[in-house]
Design an enzyme around this catalytic site. Sequence first.
Site, PDB file in Angstrom:
ATOM      1  N   ARG A  54       0.819  -1.211   0.000  1.00  0.00           N
ATOM      2  CA  ARG A  54       0.000   0.000   0.000  1.00  0.00           C
ATOM      3  C   ARG A  54       0.852   1.260   0.000  1.00  0.00           C
ATOM      4  O   ARG A  54       0.323   2.350  -0.213  1.00  0.00           O
ATOM      5  CB  ARG A  54      -0.921   0.002   1.222  1.00  0.00           C
ATOM      6  CG  ARG A  54      -1.832  -1.206   1.229  1.00  0.00           C
ATOM      7  CD  ARG A  54      -2.610  -1.275   2.514  1.00  0.00           C
ATOM      8  NE  ARG A  54      -3.675  -0.303   2.532  1.00  0.00           N
ATOM      9  CZ  ARG A  54      -4.923  -0.568   2.222  1.00  0.00           C
ATOM     10  NH1 ARG A  54      -5.253  -1.761   1.831  1.00  0.00           N
ATOM     11  NH2 ARG A  54      -5.842   0.368   2.283  1.00  0.00           N
ATOM     12  N   GLU A 108      -3.476   7.959 -19.240  1.00  0.00           N
ATOM     13  CA  GLU A 108      -3.154   6.850 -18.347  1.00  0.00           C
ATOM     14  C   GLU A 108      -1.721   6.347 -18.602  1.00  0.00           C
ATOM     15  O   GLU A 108      -0.984   6.037 -17.667  1.00  0.00           O
ATOM     16  CB  GLU A 108      -4.187   5.722 -18.537  1.00  0.00           C
ATOM     17  CG  GLU A 108      -3.946   4.447 -17.766  1.00  0.00           C
ATOM     18  CD  GLU A 108      -3.846   4.607 -16.248  1.00  0.00           C
ATOM     19  OE1 GLU A 108      -4.175   5.681 -15.710  1.00  0.00           O
ATOM     20  OE2 GLU A 108      -3.405   3.643 -15.603  1.00  0.00           O
TER      21      GLU A 108
END
Length: 609
Positions: free
Chosen positions: A27, A482
């Site tokens: 994370r 992206e």
Amino acid sequence: MCGIVGAVAERNVVQILLEGLRRLEYRGYDSAGVALIHNDDLNIVRRIGKVKALSDAINDENGLGTTGIAHTRWATHGGVTEANAHPHVSSERFAVVHNGIIENHKSLRESLTAKGYRFNSDTDTETIAHTVADIRKGTDTLLEAVLSAVKSFHGAYGTVIVDKHDPSTMVVARSGSPLVIGLGIGENFIASDQMALLPVTRRFIFLEEGDVAEIKRESVRIIDANGNDVEREVTESNVEHDAGDKAGYRHYMLKEIYEQPSVIRNTLQGRVSPDGVASDIFGRGSDEIFAKTEHVKIIACGTSYHAGMTARYWLEAFAGVSCDVEIASEFRYRKSVVKPNSLLVTISQSGETADTLAALKLAKESGYMSSLAICNVDGSSLVRESALSFMTRAGAEIGVASTKAFTTQLAGFLMLVLAIGKHKGMSSEQEQAILQGLAELPSKLEETLALANEIDDLAEEFSDKHHSLFLGRGDQYPIAMEGALKLKEISYIHAEAYASGELKHGPLALIDADMPVIVVAPNNELLEKLQSNVEEVRARGGIMYVFADKDAQFASDETMRVVNVPHCSEAIAPIVYTLPLQLLSYYVALIKGTDVDQPRNLAKSVTVE
Ligand code: GLU
């Protein structure tokens, strides 16, 4: 973003805590720490850098405790130092870990300092430790102290507090940052993500907003936001993923890039057939809502925002419904006008993205007809708080830079286009074209992945570059965005994306041989326009890398390298062209030697504002 693990047990919990932190490493974080209660002592060990540095610092003396809490920090207040790493301690007795932000930390700090509390860090978190310590002087239990303390905290937090004088108890509070209780036999656990606890239990209680819980070895007591004792459902986790498993790939990101054909197959499974999209795949009653929908408002952040941008082209062109897309952090702080019969669509891989959640809450109060979440995590806050939902079934995504979550979101959006389009007079040719595109999508992605070696080769040419430009038109413009984001995220090369028609309105001034220009060029109706844009770059000495359909008639020469992408139908082209850009950023990052799965300064699920 950041991670919490805690345990109350009869055995030494240090390895459980460290393994939990390892499982949350993906994370993103910058430092780690643990607090253990042993024989009335509070042992704190903290290190900046990786969990490995923390576990190396733990030994037989400081690594003992049957109750403990641990944390991976992603700094928001105060630099990355050992003193700022969690746990934070007050009165040599209470230890606290915290995810999120205490917004009123300044005023709390002032009043606590005036009362004589000494601060050892620059964090907002330390105010939690001292506030609880202060209130605990006038209460009988830690639980009562925390129930009272949370009233003075503004902001988002998930927090766990222990008291060395009561080693049988952890008290936890959730407000805006997820926490899950893991149930064991004669031992119980807490974590910010169930993934951390999968080695010790599969039985979980997901806390809700405003919950405070007292966790002991044999019992769990939960008090809701209204101060009432509540029972929350115990769920049996069926998450299969083992976060330690890269399945032979060098990085999670590469594994996840290669998983795309199969996870997209999962996403489509049972939801589309040659006859169309199954009814109510977006939730019970979704068909009636779609029939009434006159406008779609999409709100998201980062990569999910790019999925929304792509969907806007599709919804307007294929389904004939108007659509606008907005960044969640912008939407939540501006006054906006809601169009009649608007459907709100939010997108988030984790379903815990703080800005998107806040935007959803705000939107629910402002007159949207209904809300739909497109998400990868069932049971997440975004899913629970939306009327309708669609699970992308991408499986756990560990790499911080999103890949399979993005392409499965796009596949979900094509199904949404079909589901809304059938109420808006979408022609059967159009419907069939999308259905056929979806049917061939997994195999087209497999073919596209075969370009990996060619792209690996080409990546060499980027290793000494500092800037790059990505160009696309129409529904490939968000794909260029992206692609630029991926390159920035993991190779740290500055990358910008432009709709190629915008080149001459400014960015053309940047073109020289040092600035690679990456072009996505499927064979669609905008091809000729795009070819002109390519000539504009060539005329100014730019070096181009063109990902093109073989019928698009681009040929490699000294100013242009062409990679031929498998021919595919128009509807799925944005998904197919995403893969070469993912591979490009991956191979460039490999050459640059960056931390591909955990790029600097970034976190996976952005649970703070
Ligand atoms: N705001 C806290 C800090 O900077 C917590 C950050 C986090 O969520 O890791 O220490």
